[in-house]
Structure formats: structure tokens, C-alpha cells
Write an enzyme that holds these catalytic residues in place. Structure first.
Site, short mmCIF file in Angstrom:
data_model
loop_
_atom_site.label_atom_id
_atom_site.label_comp_id
_atom_site.label_asym_id
_atom_site.label_seq_id
_atom_site.Cartn_x
_atom_site.Cartn_y
_atom_site.Cartn_z
N GLY A 75 0.79 -1.23 0.00
CA GLY A 75 0.00 0.00 0.00
C GLY A 75 0.82 1.27 0.00
N GLY A 76 2.01 1.23 -0.58
CA GLY A 76 2.83 2.45 -0.63
C GLY A 76 3.88 2.50 0.46
CB SER A 77 5.21 0.02 2.86
OG SER A 77 5.52 -1.05 2.00
CB SER B 122 -2.11 -2.46 10.71
OG SER B 122 -3.34 -2.69 10.08
NE ARG B 123 5.81 -6.66 11.38
CZ ARG B 123 6.89 -6.52 10.62
NH1 ARG B 123 6.80 -6.67 9.30
NH2 ARG B 123 8.06 -6.25 11.16
CB THR C 137 3.76 2.26 7.75
OG1 THR C 137 3.36 1.97 6.40
CG2 THR C 137 4.22 3.70 7.82
N GLY D 181 -0.60 1.91 12.72
CA GLY D 181 -1.05 1.17 11.55
C GLY D 181 -2.45 1.61 11.13
CB VAL D 182 -3.73 3.60 8.61
CG1 VAL D 182 -3.08 4.60 9.54
CG2 VAL D 182 -2.90 3.42 7.34
CD GLU E 247 -4.79 -5.83 9.62
OE1 GLU E 247 -5.17 -6.99 9.42
OE2 GLU E 247 -3.97 -5.51 10.50
#
Lengths: 757, 80
Positions: A488-490, A528-529, A531, A714-715, A717
Site C-alpha cells: 500500500g505504498g510502504s 498493519s505492522r 509502516t 497502523g492504518v 485494517e
């Protein structure tokens, strides 16, 4: 330029992999081409439950072009062993039996055998020549039916674990556990209003666009190289090591770009099979699923049954709640009921609470994680009951949530205390939003409109192992290697944190996701870990580079390293104008001080920092004739910690909502009486498209995570958790009909409205 | 766990790390260690998460606990 005091964090640079993605140059698993490569296909069971009496492959082997056939006999028999694969805990015997059935098939679509041939067409033709003798057994595809004492048993050796203790009872119920605090019965007695409801949710799939794939090359020296689409290359390596019983030093996993995962691309399906076929043929073997196989042969998430009871006083204080949660594990134990039970009532401060969770095997594919696993099912039930309570008490539904919302020091239902979190702030932001303050105009063409809200929680995994390796170029740019799959853009967000630490720009960082030989162990992108945790490692790497840079500058400037300062991106020695400069200016001027500037850092944060909370607002329009629901307006409000790259944070919220809308309104595995899925294509399994959704508005509430140097939370989930409940509550406001079953598809809603009429 | 502790939700023990804590709980409530640890293994089962004051124990039995620490044993959760 950001407005949050940072130079890079909070800005919106173009993602490093963006051009390759939009021009088609990015390489995915199916793009792999190796010399002499063969193609593999899987034969799948036509029965939902049957004994495997025999497999005759002789005719298939005789077909020209066929090079090898694999069955479970080609896999080592593995003992019952629970393994921690970083992000997931699995029974390795089950994993092995799931990739190629041993003794029994447990669902329609269960892999039975595989062929490697010189073309996909020959492989497909050969599958039809494999003769499998089955002894069909009675099957069960419903969680409540499977829990009955007289249900067909999937595993004759599976004994139910009851409250942590293995019993002698052979059952499809693998596990019953309980979280309890206080005295629920006393709490209900104290309440002025008690509401109890039952809910059902259907099996749904993550719906990643890119199917599973694996290309294996097992060379003459016994080294296996595997190219695949995965959320965790090291997790795949671990599974190959265990399932194939080979040394870890003999396996390299190369993560290709990933076309979606959402939890469904941590487990392996094709990888061990492709590896076996490569070993047998001496050629590389590529396997890809088609869409039908993805539906019937990979891991959707659990269908579920819930019964939820909640009581509150007339002034709107929740006094007690109980939840009975039965989740389908699919063919092998391991549904997301544990996570669901940990999330279901967590947004609320409830003094008396009891949650009972049941993990139940059914004749469906082994369930797998799906974005906040188990929490969406749970919130559909709990947030509907919360809505009914608020309505019955005459309290605004968001005010009711604020009144009972958790804050630092309150206990989760499963025990631990919340640290600093943003539950209240998020709900207050929703209440004061333009959307919630705007009136919903009635429809002019006889359709029915209503507004609903719901909240949600997801733990967030603020831990796990991550590694970063960097080398500094003479122009001050940095090549950064990482092991985290970028879903997702990490790449961008992790680069931005390294850049912020060093006083560089995001484009000064050249990030690459590399194979398992090239970087230290990195846990999967999930929970959600990424980033949070890999960003944590990037920050630590930046700090290490600063330290090393000071040592080098000390040599170059002939001063003490301790006397060199680094502040606001500038190295300086006292007030000496000759001895100062940015990382970028100085990195090319440290020749002769010890070789190239490099750093390798691995980290494992301690898991503290708390979870994510979201509150959603949705306006719907219901066609009373057909039951079709249109989403008119949707706003997702969420505590996102510090938004590193706000565009990608917003994208995570919007993506979660889109998937939640599909889960709410249309998506479901439809089974026939023979235990087969009848809608295993995107034509019949109805996921929402851009034409079905309005622009999803987002409100980012930034309560920095105190456990992260940049406040990352984390965003990815939690935004999928509230949508089904929010939409159900909106449908009720529109139609007067409460929906207790997902999906709320047109026929189901129309039928329920007709009953109520 | 409450079926091992006569229904008690909280137990106080004197321990400096998780290993000592498990040993003391097992002495007072036989079966505790077997519930938490696989046969003959000196580590917490992988399907159980240990939380100490809100953080995850990463060193299994060797993880230190402070005098007033609060320790929870929970089902391990995986994400998506």
C-alpha cells in the site's frame, strides 16, 4: 512541505514504484520467464468431503509433453506441529495436507494432484487423465450445523479444546475460549434496557486482483529459488522449509510485485507444489491459479454466527455485554474468531463482559486472514446492537459511543489496558464532521434514504522483525534495501522516514524490496505492522548513519566526533563555518575515512502502542421495489497516528471502505446442496467497482503513537471493520428494517422488507 | 486460565521473569505450565501471546518483569 513540524513526513511525494506500476513495467509473479520453464496445473476435488482411495496417474504421465506429476506422496509426512510464521500461527501438518490432500479431501477445490508439462494446455489436458477414486462422505458447510453432535466429522483425530484444556470429545469444534470480566448477569440486572440479537455473515474472499502464483527452480545443487506474489517472503521461506523438510540455507524466496493480498497471501498454496514438480523434472516450473481456483482453492475469510446481548442504563451507560461467536475455520482449525473476540466490544468501557469464541471446522476452503481478520463480522453484530440501544434510549448514536468510549487506562475485554489511543477523538471528529452535520434530503423518486454510523477497532501489530540495509552514494542519495512487501505504498512511507531522519528528500532514497538472501529476516506485511515496524527500522538506520557520519566527519575535520552536532538536517562543528553541511553535501566529501558509508539495522519493537479506532458515517438510498442499496455519501474517520504520506493513508481508508461495502451488500460464497461454490467468478461474485461507490471522504485524526519515534499507527485494517454495520444502520433508518444477515443483497433486503411490511 | 485458578481473574506472584512466573503459577495451580508450554519445551507455545504492561514479550521465558508488572496470557492473533 508538511504543516506538522516535519519536512518530509506529512508531505505527498510521488511513490517510487508509481511509474513502473502505471506503465506496466513492474514485474509480477506471472511475468517470470526462466529458460526451460514448465507449467504446472492442479487437479482439484469435485467432492466437499471424501476419502482418497487411490490416484492413478499412468495415463496422464503417458501424455506427450507431461514431465511430472505430484501428489501428497511426494511431500514428507509432517507431525502435528504448531509454528509461528511471524504473522501467523499455523499447524504445519494441516498446511501440508492443504496444499496436496492426504487421505481425505475436505472441500470442493481441495488440491489432489498436480502436473508439470511443456504448456499450460497440455497440463490441463493431463489433469483429465488422472483417475482418482473417491469414497464420498457426508459434508457440512454451515457453522451451526457443524457444531451439532451428529454433524459429519472432518477430522477423526481432532479433539475439542475447552477453555484451554484438550478434552476427549471428537468434534468439529476445535476450540472454545472465553474472555470474562466482572459479572455480566449483575450488569444486565443493573441495566434499564437490554437488547439481544443474532447475526450471520457469509464466507467472503479478499478479492485480490492478482491470482496466486509461484515459479520454482530447484537446481542440481539442491537449492530452491522461488519467485512468488506474497505478503512475506520470509514467511514463504519458513513454510517451504517446514513443508518440504529442507534446510533454510537451501531456499531463496524472491518476492515479486504484489497485486493485492489483504491477508490472503501469507499462506502458501502453489509454492511447495511447484517446488516438488521442479525437483522431479529438473526444470523451473511456473504455476498460476485462475480466478475459479482462487475462489475455491485459496483461503477466504470465515462465515460466522454471533449472538450479542448488551444492556445500558437510561442515561446511556453500558452496564454489561455478552457475545457468543462461532466462526468457520474451513477445512482445518484456525478461524479468525480469536481476533474477532478481541475486537468485538473493545471501543467501549464495559464493566461486566463475557465473550465466548468457537473455532469450527466445515467443508469449505481453510479460512485465511482478511484485513482485520474476524473484526468486521464482529462489528456487524455489536455495532448494530449499540445502534439499537442508542435508539431505544433516545440518545444520538455517536453521543452514545462517546459516552461509553474507551480511553487510556481502560481495559480491553480480553484484559490488557489501553495505552494512549484515539477512540474518543475519532468519534468526536465524526460527530462534528460536515457530513454528520448535513441534512439528508429525501429522494424525489420514491426511494428511501437513511444515514447510519458505526465504529470499529483493530489491534494493530506494533511489533515483529524488520531489517533495513542502506548504502550511501557519493551524491548523498541512498540505496535502501528492505524485506517488507509493498502493498500500500510502504516503499514511499519507509523512505520518507529515513529521509526525515537524515534531512533528505523522499526522492533521495532509492528503495528496493529484495529477496530473502539479501536482507535480514523481516516479518510479513500484515497486521498493519509494516509502516510502523519497518519504518521503526528505517529511523534506527538513519540514526546509525548519523552516528557513522559523525565519526567520518571527525576524521575529515580532525575534531572529536562528540563535538559534532546534527540538528535540522545539518552537521556542524561549533560555529566553524568551514565545518558544516547537510548529509547530502557532506556524504561525498568523506573519502579516505573508511570506505563506503553503509548501515544494516534490524529491529523488533515491543508491541506496545495500542490499536486503531475508526468511526464511519454513510448515507444510503434503498430501492423499495428491488432492495438495491446505493451508497450516496461515505465518510471514514480514523485515528491514524502520524500520517506519514497522507495520500496513502487516505487510500487505505478508502480501500478498506470499498471492501467493506462489498462485504455488506453483495459478496458471498453461494453453495449448492452438493457443497460446491456456484459463483466462483467475478461475474457472479459481486465486488463493488468504481461505478458502485461515491468518492469516499476521509478525516484523519492524528493521535501519535507514543511507541514509535514518528508516532506511526497502523492504518490498513480497521477501515474495513465499520462498513457493514454502518450500512445496516443506515438501511434501518431508510426502511425501518433491521438486517441481521450479510450480505444485505437486493433479494435478501427486499424479502426482509416484505416480511416487515 | 480461570478453570485452573478457581475462577480467580488476577493472581499475584513474585517473579523477575516469565519463566519464574510460570513456575510459581504451576506450583500453586498445577497444570499451568502444561497449558502454556509445549511438552518438554522451555518456551511459551507459539499460539499464546504474553503481554507485559501492554508490550509483547519477545524473549519468551527470559523476558523480565518488574515488581508491579501486569502480565496477560492471550491467544496469539495474526493480522491481514
Amino acid at each position: 512541505m508538511s504543516t506538522n513540524g516535519y519536512k518530509v513526513i506529512g508531505s505527498r511525494p510521488i511513490r517510487h514504484d508509481g511509474v513502473d506500476k502505471v506503465t506496466g513495467r513492474a514485474k509480477y509473479g506471472a511475468d517470470v520467464q526462466l529458460t526451460g520453464m514448465l507449467y504446472g496445473k492442479v487437479l482439484r476435488s469435485p467432492h466437499p468431503h471424501a476419502k482418497l482411495k487411490g490416484i492413478d496417474t499412468s495415463k496422464a504421465e503417458a501424455l506427450p509433453g507431461v514431465k511430472a506429476i505430484a501428489t501428497a506422496a511426494d511431500l514428507p509426512q509432517i507431525a502435528d506441529k504448531i509454528a509461528d510464521l511471524g504473522e501467523a500461527v499455523v499447524n504445519l501438518r494441516d498446511s501440508s495436507n492443504n496444499v496436496l490432500a492426504y487421505g481425505k479431501v475436505l472441500y470442493r477445490g481441495h488440491a489432489v494432484a498436480a502436473v508439470a508439462a511443456t504448456s499450460r494446455h497440455i497440463a490441463a489436458e493431463a489433469l483429465e487423465l488422472i483417475q482418482v477414486e473417491y469414497e464420498p462422505l457426508p459434508h457440512v458447510t454451515s457453522v451451526l450445523e457443524a457444531m451439532k453432535d451428529d454433524a459429519p466429522i472432518l477430522h477423526e483425530d481432532l479433539k475439542m479444546t475447552e477453555m484451554g484444556e484438550e478434552t476427549d470429545k471428537v468434534s468439529n469444534i476445535a476450540n472454545h475460549f472465553q474472555h470474562k470480566q466482572g459479572d455480566p448477569e449483575a450488569g444486565f440486572t443493573e441495566a434499564d434496557m437490554v437488547i439481544e440479537r443474532e447475526f450471520e455473515t457469509a464466507t467472503v474472499h479478499q478479492g485480490y486482483i492478482e491470482p496466486h502464483n509461484a515459479t520454482a527452480e530447484w537446481n542440481e545443487e539442491g537449492h530452491l529459488t522461488l519467485y512468488t506474489s506474497t505478503q512475506g517472503a520470509f514467511s514463504v521461506r519458513d513454510q517451504l522449509v517446514e513443508i518440504l523438510q529442507i534446510p533454510v540455507s537451501k531456499v531463496t524466496v524472491v518476492p515479486m510485485e504484489i497485486g493485492g493480498g489483504f491477508g490472503g497471501k501469507i499462506s502458501v498454496y502453489l509454492a511447495p507444489v511447484a517446488a516438488v514438480l521442479s525437483r522431479k523434472t529438473g526444470h523451473p516450473v511456473q504455476m498460476t491459479m485462475d480466478r475459479d481456483e482462487v475462489f475455491i482453492g485459496s483461503g477466504p475469510t470465515a462465515a460466522s454466527y454471533l449472538k450479542i446481548k448488551m444492556g445500558a442504563t437510561n442515561d446511556g451507560r453500558i452496564t454489561a455485554a455478552t457475545a457468543y461467536m462461532a466462526y468457520e475455520a474451513g477445512a482445518y482449525p484456525g478461524s479468525p474468531v480469536g481476533a474477532g473476540a478481541g475486537c468485538i466490544l473493545t471501543p467501549y468501557r464495559i464493566p461486566n463482559v463475557q465473550i465466548d469464541g468457537y473455532d469450527v471446522c466445515v467443508n469449505k476452503p481453510k479460512s485465511n486472514a482478511y484485513r482485520a481478520p474476524g473484526a468486521t463480522n464482529a462489528a456487524f453484530g455489536s455495532e448494530t446492537v449499540v445502534d439499537e440501544l442508542a435508539e431505544a434510549l433516545g440518545i444520538d448514536p455517536l453521543e452514545f459511543r462517546i459516552k461509553n468510549g474507551v480511553t487510556e487506562g481502560d481495559r480491553r475485554p480480553d484484559g490488557p489496558e489501553h495505552p494512549r489511543i484515539g477512540c474518543i477523538e475519532t468519534t468526536e471528529a465524526a460527530k462534528s464532521s460536515a457530513h454528520y452535520g448535513a441534512s439528508l434530503e429525501p429522494s424525489s423518486d420514491g426511494k428511501l434514504r437513511g444515514r447510519g454510523v458505526a465504529s470499529g477497532y483493530w489491534f494493530n501489530f506494533n511489533g515483529g522483525r524488520s531489517a533495513i540495509s542502506v548504502s550511501v552514494n557519493d551524491d548523498g542519495s541512498i540505496n535502501m534495501l528492505e524485506g517488507s512487501t509493498d502493498i500500500g505504498g510502504s516503499r514511499a512511507s519507509i523512505s520518507m522516514m529515513l529521509a526525515e531522519t537524515l534531512g533528505l528528500s523522499a526522492k533521495d532514497i532509492n528503495p528496493r524490496v529484495v529477496d530473502t538472501d539479501a536482507i535480514g529476516y523481516t516479518d510479513a506485511t500484515g497486521g498493519s505492522r509494516t509502516t510502523f515496524a519497518t519504518g521503526y527500522a528505517a529511523h534506527a538506520t538513519g540514526k546509525a548513519l548519523i552516528c557513522e557520519m559523525k565519526k567520518r566527519l571527525a576524521q575529515a575535520w580532525e575534531v572529536s566526533a562528540d563535538a559534532i552536532d546534527f540538528k535540522d538536517g545539518l552537521f556542524s562543528y561549533k560555529n566553524d563555518e568551514e565545518k558544516r553541511g547537510t548529509f547530502k553535501e557532506l556524504s561525498g566529501k568523506i573519502g579516505g575515512t573508511g570506505g563506503p558509508l553503509v548501515a544494516q539495522i534490524s529491529t523488533q519493537p515491543d508491541g506496545s502502542g495500542g490499536g486503531a479506532f475508526a468511526t464511519h458515517i454513510v448515507d444510503v438510498e434503498v430501492d423499495p421495489e428491488t432492495g438495491k442499496v446505493d451508497i450516496l455519501r461515505y465518510t471514514a474517520v480514523q485515528d491514524v497516528g502520524t500520517a506519514i504520506h497522507p495520500s496513502y493513508v487516505e487510500g487505505q481508508l478508502q480501500g478498506g471502505v470499498a471492501q467493506g461495502v462489498g462485504w455488506a451488500l453483495n459478496e458471498e460464497y453461494i453453495y449448492n446442496t452438493d457443497g460446491g461454490m456456484t459463483n466462483s467468478s467475478f461475474l457472479d461474485y459481486r465486488m463493488p467497482t468504481s461505478l458502485d461507490l461515491p468518492m469516499i471522504e476521509t478525516i484523519l485524526v492524528e493521535v501519535p503513537n507514543v511507541s514509535h519515534p514518528y508516532g506511526v499507527r497502523g492504518v490498513g485494517e480497521v477501515p474495513i471493520v465499520p462498513p457493514p454495520a454502518a450500512i445496516a444502520n443506515a438501511i434501518y433508518r431508510a426502511t425501518g428494517t433491521r438486517m441481521y444477515e450479510l450480505p444485505m443483497s437486493p433479494p435478501r433486503l427486499a424479502s426482509q422488507m416484505a416480511k416487515n411490511a | 486460565m480461570r478453570n485452573l485458578t478457581d475462577g480467580r481473574e488476577q493472581i499475584e506472584v513474585d517473579a523477575t521473569n516469565i519463566g519464574e512466573l510460570v513456575a510459581q503459577l504451576d506450583a500453586r495451580f498445577p497444570g499451568f505450565r502444561a497449558r502454556l508450554c509445549a511438552d518438554n519445551e522451555d518456551r511459551i507455545r507459539p499460539n499464546i501471546a504474553v503481554m507485559i504492561d501492554g508490550r509483547t514479550a519477545r524473549k519468551s521465558m527470559g523476558e523480565q518483569v518488574a515488581e508491579a508488572s501486569e502480565v496477560h496470557f492471550l491467544p496469539a492473533i495474526s493480522g491481514g
